[in-house]
Design a protein around this motif. Sequence first.
Motif, mmCIF file in Angstrom:
data_model
loop_
_atom_site.group_PDB
_atom_site.id
_atom_site.type_symbol
_atom_site.label_atom_id
_atom_site.label_comp_id
_atom_site.label_asym_id
_atom_site.label_seq_id
_atom_site.Cartn_x
_atom_site.Cartn_y
_atom_site.Cartn_z
ATOM 1 N N GLY A 51 29.587 70.132 34.141
ATOM 2 C CA GLY A 51 28.375 69.487 33.616
ATOM 3 C C GLY A 51 28.684 68.546 32.460
ATOM 4 O O GLY A 51 28.079 67.477 32.339
ATOM 5 N N ASP A 52 29.639 68.946 31.601
ATOM 6 C CA ASP A 52 30.023 68.084 30.478
ATOM 7 C C ASP A 52 30.630 66.779 30.988
ATOM 8 O O ASP A 52 30.375 65.706 30.443
ATOM 9 N N LYS A 72 27.110 59.271 31.938
ATOM 10 C CA LYS A 72 25.786 58.720 31.642
ATOM 11 C C LYS A 72 24.942 58.611 32.916
ATOM 12 O O LYS A 72 24.666 57.499 33.409
ATOM 13 N N PRO A 73 24.539 59.751 33.484
ATOM 14 C CA PRO A 73 23.850 59.725 34.783
ATOM 15 C C PRO A 73 22.595 58.866 34.830
ATOM 16 O O PRO A 73 22.289 58.275 35.863
ATOM 17 N N MET A 129 23.697 55.369 35.117
ATOM 18 C CA MET A 129 24.312 55.261 36.436
ATOM 19 C C MET A 129 23.245 55.091 37.516
ATOM 20 O O MET A 129 23.409 54.306 38.454
ATOM 21 N N SER A 130 22.112 55.803 37.378
ATOM 22 C CA SER A 130 21.061 55.707 38.401
ATOM 23 C C SER A 130 20.468 54.294 38.427
ATOM 24 O O SER A 130 20.177 53.761 39.502
ATOM 25 N N LEU A 131 20.315 53.665 37.259
ATOM 26 C CA LEU A 131 19.792 52.289 37.213
ATOM 27 C C LEU A 131 20.805 51.320 37.831
ATOM 28 O O LEU A 131 20.435 50.404 38.579
ATOM 29 N N VAL A 132 22.078 51.552 37.549
ATOM 30 C CA VAL A 132 23.145 50.711 38.113
ATOM 31 C C VAL A 132 23.146 50.814 39.636
ATOM 32 O O VAL A 132 23.200 49.801 40.348
ATOM 33 N N VAL A 133 23.048 52.056 40.148
ATOM 34 C CA VAL A 133 23.057 52.266 41.598
ATOM 35 C C VAL A 133 21.843 51.591 42.235
ATOM 36 O O VAL A 133 21.948 50.946 43.279
ATOM 37 N N PHE A 134 20.693 51.710 41.580
ATOM 38 C CA PHE A 134 19.470 51.124 42.128
ATOM 39 C C PHE A 134 19.580 49.598 42.218
ATOM 40 O O PHE A 134 19.283 49.007 43.266
ATOM 41 N N ALA A 192 30.627 52.780 37.182
ATOM 42 C CA ALA A 192 29.689 52.815 36.052
ATOM 43 C C ALA A 192 29.905 54.086 35.234
ATOM 44 O O ALA A 192 29.876 54.062 33.994
ATOM 45 N N GLY A 193 30.140 55.201 35.932
ATOM 46 C CA GLY A 193 30.407 56.469 35.246
ATOM 47 C C GLY A 193 31.679 56.393 34.415
ATOM 48 O O GLY A 193 31.740 56.905 33.292
ATOM 49 N N ALA A 194 32.694 55.725 34.955
ATOM 50 C CA ALA A 194 33.963 55.565 34.231
ATOM 51 C C ALA A 194 33.733 54.760 32.957
ATOM 52 O O ALA A 194 34.239 55.117 31.877
ATOM 53 N N ALA A 195 32.947 53.679 33.078
ATOM 54 C CA ALA A 195 32.659 52.856 31.904
ATOM 55 C C ALA A 195 31.908 53.674 30.854
ATOM 56 O O ALA A 195 32.186 53.580 29.655
ATOM 57 N N GLY A 196 30.979 54.527 31.321
ATOM 58 C CA GLY A 196 30.231 55.396 30.412
ATOM 59 C C GLY A 196 31.148 56.369 29.682
ATOM 60 O O GLY A 196 31.018 56.584 28.468
ATOM 61 N N ALA A 197 32.096 56.960 30.422
ATOM 62 C CA ALA A 197 33.031 57.926 29.814
ATOM 63 C C ALA A 197 33.917 57.239 28.777
ATOM 64 O O ALA A 197 34.161 57.789 27.692
#
Lengths: 319, 70
Positions: free
Chosen positions: A29-30, A36-37, A40-45, A74-79
């Motif tokens: 979960g961490d 940044k889910p 990420m959801s906005l990016v996917v949309f 996008a998740g990688a960029a967030g991390a």
Amino acid sequence: MSLVSAGADFRGPLAAGASLAEPSLATVGDYLALMKPRVMSLVVFTALVGLAVAPGSLHPVTSFTALLCIAVGAGAAGALNMWYDADVDALMTRTSRRPVPTGRVQPGEALAFGLTLGSFAVVVLGLLVNWLAAALLAFTIFFYVVIYTVWLKRSTPQNIVIGGAAGAFPPMIGWVAATGSLSLEPVLLFLIIFFWTPPHFWALALYRTEDYARAGIPMLPVVAGDASTRWQILLYTSILVPLGIAPWLFGFTGALYGMTAAATGVIMLALGWQVLRERRPAERASRNLFAFSILYLFLLFAVLLVERGWGGLIVRLAT
Amino acid sequence: MGRADRPFGNVSIGIVMNKQRDDDGIVLTEAQKRAQRSRSIAIALALAALVILFYVMTLVKGPGVLVRPI
């Protein structure tokens, strides 16, 4: 700039406290939180819309793969953003519960996670979809992490204006994944998100000014003050609204999109005007603009998806 | 361990345990073991998903999968 150095000073103790010798307590979960889910959801949309409105047909599995790679990128960029910004995140109420500042994930773990995910996303997108889309994804990750996070965020009040480009690339990547080339339509989608970003984030910054000031982030309200920020919000909204209608004016979309863009654009302008007119505290008007700006972008892209993407697909299946 | 090894109560036992700890390296707590196990499962699932994705994409692309510009 003193604000920048104030922010930079906090990196030392945090980095010194971080050690990879201690076995990690980080849960799955961490690591998901590191990606940044919500972003990420906005990016996917938006990437889905770019992919769906593009001409030609892409196999559903290939489309899924493209979206998966864009999401993971996008998740990688967030991390990587959370790795670098752990010091300022710890100082802000909104971000202090993130995995790195709370110590649940070590900075080195976040860095390795981001680099691994980013590399996989780019290579898999290149191998399974096309290399132009992969190159755009790699550039987007680089832009968000290096240009925005490392360089602009702590050094200029124009940080989110220029950095906003990173959030505007996904529909272009979706389009390129489907077609292998670029044209005016995805550039318009890029421009809509690019000019949407400043009023959206400055509306947030207006009622989070103290948070940003404490962290040493030179957001526009911190550096230039409330009044200047309100004018800038109205200026960027005035550019955004015609850009929102532009896909219809260029004949890329139907009347439903045109009417939606015009009606929601008028509301955006009215809310921007309200932010300008409201005296201190401008919190209510800013919150209204911030909340509606999310709905505005969602509506524009959703109508585009229905009219040009899924709508067309349904019509094709029915006939 | 004989009786002669523990003339001072539990002290000698403690020394033996510390020695074992040094030999074993870092001993994980239960929470650390649980976290490590859940991370290992997640990595395994991600790798399996990647293998399936490449397999399905190979089927989708058909024989043309090997034809690509250099």
